[in-house]
Write a protein that holds these residues in place. Structure first.
Motif, PDB file in Angstrom:
ATOM      1  N   ALA A   1      19.506  25.207  23.824  1.00  0.00           N
ATOM      2  CA  ALA A   1      19.773  25.860  25.101  1.00  0.00           C
ATOM      3  C   ALA A   1      20.700  27.048  24.871  1.00  0.00           C
ATOM      4  CB  ALA A   1      20.395  24.881  26.085  1.00  0.00           C
ATOM      5  N   PHE A   2      20.605  28.054  25.760  1.00  0.00           N
ATOM      6  CA  PHE A   2      21.384  29.283  25.643  1.00  0.00           C
ATOM      7  C   PHE A   2      22.361  29.395  26.817  1.00  0.00           C
ATOM      8  CE2 PHE A   2      17.231  31.224  23.777  1.00  0.00           C
ATOM      9  CZ  PHE A   2      17.476  30.622  22.547  1.00  0.00           C
ATOM     10  N   ASP A   3      23.643  29.499  26.526  1.00  0.00           N
ATOM     11  CA  ASP A   3      24.670  29.727  27.543  1.00  0.00           C
ATOM     12  C   ASP A   3      25.097  31.189  27.426  1.00  0.00           C
ATOM     13  OD1 ASP A   3      26.799  29.646  29.299  1.00  0.00           O
ATOM     14  OD2 ASP A   3      27.708  27.841  28.461  1.00  0.00           O
ATOM     15  N   LEU A   4      24.790  31.997  28.437  1.00  0.00           N
ATOM     16  CA  LEU A   4      24.853  33.450  28.315  1.00  0.00           C
ATOM     17  C   LEU A   4      26.235  34.014  28.052  1.00  0.00           C
ATOM     18  CD1 LEU A   4      22.378  34.604  31.116  1.00  0.00           C
ATOM     19  CD2 LEU A   4      21.943  34.405  28.661  1.00  0.00           C
ATOM     20  N   PHE A   5      27.262  33.501  28.713  1.00  0.00           N
ATOM     21  CA  PHE A   5      28.604  34.068  28.558  1.00  0.00           C
ATOM     22  C   PHE A   5      29.621  33.048  29.039  1.00  0.00           C
ATOM     23  CE2 PHE A   5      32.074  37.131  29.676  1.00  0.00           C
ATOM     24  CZ  PHE A   5      32.229  37.694  28.413  1.00  0.00           C
ATOM     25  N   ASN A   6      30.628  32.856  28.239  1.00  0.00           N
ATOM     26  CA  ASN A   6      31.565  31.765  28.448  1.00  0.00           C
ATOM     27  C   ASN A   6      32.197  31.740  29.844  1.00  0.00           C
ATOM     28  OD1 ASN A   6      33.395  29.597  27.782  1.00  0.00           O
ATOM     29  ND2 ASN A   6      34.975  31.139  27.446  1.00  0.00           N
ATOM     30  N   GLU A   7      33.075  32.678  30.125  1.00  0.00           N
ATOM     31  CA  GLU A   7      33.841  32.640  31.370  1.00  0.00           C
ATOM     32  C   GLU A   7      33.993  34.043  31.958  1.00  0.00           C
ATOM     33  OE1 GLU A   7      37.505  30.577  30.508  1.00  0.00           O
ATOM     34  OE2 GLU A   7      36.557  28.615  30.712  1.00  0.00           O
ATOM     35  N   PRO A   8      32.995  34.522  32.690  1.00  0.00           N
ATOM     36  CA  PRO A   8      33.119  35.833  33.328  1.00  0.00           C
ATOM     37  C   PRO A   8      34.286  35.856  34.317  1.00  0.00           C
ATOM     38  CG  PRO A   8      30.844  35.018  33.406  1.00  0.00           C
ATOM     39  CD  PRO A   8      31.701  33.873  32.975  1.00  0.00           C
ATOM     40  N   TYR A   9      35.010  36.967  34.323  1.00  0.00           N
ATOM     41  CA  TYR A   9      36.042  37.110  35.361  1.00  0.00           C
ATOM     42  C   TYR A   9      36.135  38.559  35.868  1.00  0.00           C
ATOM     43  CZ  TYR A   9      39.306  38.403  31.476  1.00  0.00           C
ATOM     44  OH  TYR A   9      39.928  38.981  30.392  1.00  0.00           O
ATOM     45  N   PRO A  10      35.007  39.144  36.288  1.00  0.00           N
ATOM     46  CA  PRO A  10      35.055  40.494  36.856  1.00  0.00           C
ATOM     47  C   PRO A  10      35.868  40.546  38.142  1.00  0.00           C
ATOM     48  CG  PRO A  10      32.928  39.487  37.297  1.00  0.00           C
ATOM     49  CD  PRO A  10      33.651  38.577  36.343  1.00  0.00           C
ATOM     50  N   ASP A  11      36.046  39.387  38.790  1.00  0.00           N
ATOM     51  CA  ASP A  11      36.836  39.317  40.017  1.00  0.00           C
ATOM     52  C   ASP A  11      38.289  39.713  39.798  1.00  0.00           C
ATOM     53  OD1 ASP A  11      36.208  36.717  38.617  1.00  0.00           O
ATOM     54  OD2 ASP A  11      38.060  36.128  39.632  1.00  0.00           O
ATOM     55  N   ARG A  12      38.795  39.571  38.550  1.00  0.00           N
ATOM     56  CA  ARG A  12      40.171  39.969  38.256  1.00  0.00           C
ATOM     57  C   ARG A  12      40.299  41.484  38.102  1.00  0.00           C
ATOM     58  NH1 ARG A  12      43.594  35.686  36.872  1.00  0.00           N
ATOM     59  NH2 ARG A  12      42.645  33.797  37.733  1.00  0.00           N
ATOM     60  N   ALA A  13      39.175  42.160  37.887  1.00  0.00           N
ATOM     61  CA  ALA A  13      39.204  43.606  37.678  1.00  0.00           C
ATOM     62  C   ALA A  13      38.798  44.384  38.929  1.00  0.00           C
ATOM     63  CB  ALA A  13      38.284  43.984  36.517  1.00  0.00           C
ATOM     64  N   THR A  14      37.856  43.854  39.681  1.00  0.00           N
ATOM     65  CA  THR A  14      37.333  44.562  40.848  1.00  0.00           C
ATOM     66  C   THR A  14      38.157  44.251  42.089  1.00  0.00           C
ATOM     67  OG1 THR A  14      35.804  42.748  41.314  1.00  0.00           O
ATOM     68  CG2 THR A  14      35.000  44.527  39.908  1.00  0.00           C
ATOM     69  N   SER A  15      37.968  45.066  43.132  1.00  0.00           N
ATOM     70  CA  SER A  15      38.796  44.914  44.339  1.00  0.00           C
ATOM     71  C   SER A  15      38.193  43.985  45.373  1.00  0.00           C
ATOM     72  CB  SER A  15      39.039  46.296  44.965  1.00  0.00           C
ATOM     73  OG  SER A  15      37.802  46.935  45.281  1.00  0.00           O
ATOM     74  N   THR A  16      36.891  43.717  45.288  1.00  0.00           N
ATOM     75  CA  THR A  16      36.255  42.827  46.264  1.00  0.00           C
ATOM     76  C   THR A  16      35.380  41.803  45.563  1.00  0.00           C
ATOM     77  OG1 THR A  16      34.222  44.128  46.575  1.00  0.00           O
ATOM     78  CG2 THR A  16      36.157  44.778  47.876  1.00  0.00           C
ATOM     79  N   THR A  17      35.175  40.692  46.243  1.00  0.00           N
ATOM     80  CA  THR A  17      34.318  39.645  45.698  1.00  0.00           C
ATOM     81  C   THR A  17      32.879  40.122  45.574  1.00  0.00           C
ATOM     82  OG1 THR A  17      35.725  37.927  46.664  1.00  0.00           O
ATOM     83  CG2 THR A  17      33.505  37.284  46.035  1.00  0.00           C
ATOM     84  N   THR A  18      32.436  40.934  46.532  1.00  0.00           N
ATOM     85  CA  THR A  18      31.076  41.474  46.461  1.00  0.00           C
ATOM     86  C   THR A  18      30.889  42.321  45.221  1.00  0.00           C
ATOM     87  OG1 THR A  18      30.814  41.461  48.871  1.00  0.00           O
ATOM     88  CG2 THR A  18      29.393  42.953  47.615  1.00  0.00           C
ATOM     89  N   GLN A  19      31.868  43.190  44.920  1.00  0.00           N
ATOM     90  CA  GLN A  19      31.794  43.991  43.700  1.00  0.00           C
ATOM     91  C   GLN A  19      31.737  43.108  42.457  1.00  0.00           C
ATOM     92  OE1 GLN A  19      35.265  46.511  44.006  1.00  0.00           O
ATOM     93  NE2 GLN A  19      34.090  48.231  44.810  1.00  0.00           N
ATOM     94  N   ALA A  20      32.513  42.024  42.476  1.00  0.00           N
ATOM     95  CA  ALA A  20      32.540  41.129  41.316  1.00  0.00           C
ATOM     96  C   ALA A  20      31.182  40.499  41.079  1.00  0.00           C
ATOM     97  CB  ALA A  20      33.600  40.055  41.519  1.00  0.00           C
ATOM     98  N   TRP A  21      30.545  40.019  42.141  1.00  0.00           N
ATOM     99  CA  TRP A  21      29.246  39.369  41.970  1.00  0.00           C
ATOM    100  C   TRP A  21      28.155  40.386  41.614  1.00  0.00           C
ATOM    101  CZ3 TRP A  21      28.153  34.571  40.984  1.00  0.00           C
ATOM    102  CH2 TRP A  21      29.047  33.568  41.359  1.00  0.00           C
ATOM    103  N   GLN A  22      28.258  41.605  42.160  1.00  0.00           N
ATOM    104  CA  GLN A  22      27.292  42.640  41.785  1.00  0.00           C
ATOM    105  C   GLN A  22      27.434  42.999  40.307  1.00  0.00           C
ATOM    106  OE1 GLN A  22      28.277  45.684  44.646  1.00  0.00           O
ATOM    107  NE2 GLN A  22      26.743  44.983  46.135  1.00  0.00           N
ATOM    108  N   CYS A  23      28.687  43.119  39.847  1.00  0.00           N
ATOM    109  CA  CYS A  23      28.934  43.374  38.426  1.00  0.00           C
ATOM    110  C   CYS A  23      28.395  42.231  37.591  1.00  0.00           C
ATOM    111  CB  CYS A  23      30.437  43.553  38.201  1.00  0.00           C
ATOM    112  SG  CYS A  23      30.907  43.763  36.461  1.00  0.00           S
ATOM    113  N   TRP A  24      28.610  41.001  38.040  1.00  0.00           N
ATOM    114  CA  TRP A  24      28.176  39.793  37.320  1.00  0.00           C
ATOM    115  C   TRP A  24      26.667  39.815  37.088  1.00  0.00           C
ATOM    116  CZ3 TRP A  24      24.938  35.728  38.891  1.00  0.00           C
ATOM    117  CH2 TRP A  24      24.978  34.564  38.090  1.00  0.00           C
TER     118      TRP A  24
END
Length: 499
Positions: free
Chosen positions: A318-341
């Motif tokens: 099985a393939f696990d794409l990326f350990n622990e994404p945290y774009p939410d710590r860099a972006t200003s909104t949750t929507t931006q974080a999920w779009q980046c994700w």
């Protein structure tokens, strides 16, 4: 998990071993205890090189300094080593103590290692001496390599003949090729993400058959294997002996051992390229030396194209794409974080071009691989609140939601799990790829495992490594499977599920 620099932990662990990790003495054929006992392991081997691990136990009186000697029979050469001053004259090899580890108590053990070269045959040494005294007297040294250099099962090793299942998604369940429902229940085996980039080796601790058999003995059916993209791709900042084909061969060898015991290997991108110095940065290094907020567009798609190409004919992986994404710590909104994700690209607050989860799914599927894919959410994979909304498109339908849970996470209560995790688990298979607690106990993971069990969710304990619990949740104190007080919780729970 965002673990501390392992270079520090390795020194602490080595020092602890030297201060008196007592082991049972080996009794020789004549009934006498030898002056010293040596276990020699070829833990990894490739075309022209190999990694040797040596464990020596002093059964005699305490010594203020030590020197271990042995001979190679086939022209092997030590190229570098650790935890000792290594030297070689002709066939004779000497490992002498460093300034910081000369004291060797009676009953204490040393764990040494080296990298070497070989050609034709890589026979194991048959005679060892510690401070001039013959070790393993009247007995052959314990090895995990045959006279031809090929790995074999050590005495008493697992050597399992199990078959790892080929898994796929059916609704919100994982099923095998017969249609039977499966859950991934097991452990993480950390090391492949940091040892190579720090210049120490491939893995932290042994990955021979006996150590993998010890995992299976807990009734685990899955082993998650964190990886480093720079080591896999063989980038120039990695020592050649730990990079590219050598690293890939070591990973493939561990995957094969896991499958031989009927367990599912989950290979996972843990550390990646890209300079990030913003909020919650783990390091300022552009190289893959810590957890970054998101995969990078420069190397991560190439990593997954290569990994998928290596394992596409083995649907048990099985393939696990990326350990622990945290774009939410860099972006200003949750929507931006999920779009980046999901979409990657130029993400607010992240200075490098990002590869989104869709990019990585596309990289895997472009190879023709149909293997199971895991995708963790934001907030270090602890937030799946909008995972279904931003779910990447997978033409094979074999996409799984991944989740990480520790007692110190934001979402660490049943109320949060019920509101944000349960809805996802009702739609797609959910794998808690890391669970753990930093209390050196297991009350929290006991609660979490029961909640997961009630909903048919998979989970993997962090981590099958012998680290002190103050540096992160460690399941074991010895690679023979001896559990820590925290590890007892997972071990007993897995055994009870199959009891």
């Amino acid at each position: 998990m965002r673990h501390p620099p392992r270079s520090v932990v390795l020194l602490v662990s080595a020092a602890a071993a030297l201060l008196g990790s007592a082991v049972a003495p080996v009794v020789t054929a004549s009934g006498a205890t030898p002056a010293c006992t040596v276990e020699y392991t070829v833990s990894n081997q490739w075309d022209t090189g190999f990694q040797g691990d040596v464990k020596v136990t002093n059964n005699a009186a305490a010594a203020s300094s030590w020197s271990l000697t042995f001979d190679f029979a086939n022209g092997q050469k030590v190229t570098q080593g650790w935890n000792a001053k290594w030297s070689q004259s002709g066939t004779a090899v000497t490992a002498a103590n460093e300034s910081w580890n000369g004291a060797l108590a009676s009953g204490a053990s040393l764990s040494l290692g080296f990298l070497g070269s070989w050609s034709g045959t890589n026979a194991v040494p048959v005679s060892f001496k510690l401070n001039g005294a013959t070790c393993n007297a009247d007995a052959e040294p314990t090895t995990t390599a045959s006279p031809t250099g090929e790995p074999t099962d050590p005495p008493g090793g697992g050597g399992g003949d199990g078959t790892a299942p080929e898994l796929s998604v059916s609704g919100n369940k994982l099923v095998d090729s017969t249609g039977a429902t499966r859950r991934l229940l097991g452990v993480n085996r950390s090391g492949g993400e940091f040892m190579c980039v720090q210049g120490y080796g491939f893995f932290d601790g042994p990955v021979d058959d006996a150590s993998v058999a010890a995992i299976a003995d807990w009734d685990a059916n899955t082993v998650r294997i964190p990886l480093n993209e720079e080591c896999w791709l063989g980038l120039s900042n990695i020592k050649p002996e730990y990079a590219g084909d050598n690293y890939i061969a070591a990973v493939k060898d561990l995957v094969a051992k896991v499958e031989a015991h009927g367990m599912t290997p989950v290979v996972e991108l843990h550390w990646s390229y890209g300079q990030y110095t913003g909020n919650s940065a783990g390091c300022s290094d552009v190289h893959a030396t810590c957890q970054k907020p998101m995969p990078d567009a420069q190397y991560s798609p190439a990593f997954w194209s290569s990994v998928a190409g290596a394992f596409k004919d083995d649907r048990a992986v099985a393939f696990d794409l990326f350990n622990e994404p945290y774009p939410d710590r860099a972006t200003s909104t949750t929507t931006q974080a999920w779009q980046c994700w999901r979409d990657g690209g130029t993400c607010p607050g992240i200075g490098y071009e990002v590869a989104g989860m869709q990019d990585l799914v596309d990289s895997v599927r472009a190879t023709g691989a149909r293997n199971l894919i895991l995708a963790g959410g934001i907030a270090y994979s602890n937030d799946l609140s909008q995972w279904l909304t931003y779910k990447p498109t997978d033409p094979t339908g074999n996409l799984v939601a991944a989740y990480h849970l520790y007692n110190f996470n934001t979402c660490a209560t049943e109320a949060c799990w019920n509101s944000t995790i349960a809805p996802v688990a009702a739609q797609v298979p959910l794998v808690a790829g890391e669970i753990g607690e930093n209390t050196c106990s297991h009350a929290f993971v006991d609660q979490a495992m029961k909640w997961f069990d009630d909903r048919g969710i998979s989970y993997l304990g962090w981590t099958w490594n012998t680290w002190d619990c103050s540096s992160g949740p460690s399941l074991i104190s010895d690679y023979d499977g001896t559990p820590t007080s925290y590890g007892i919780g997972l071990r007993d729970h897995l055994r009870a599920l199959n009891g």
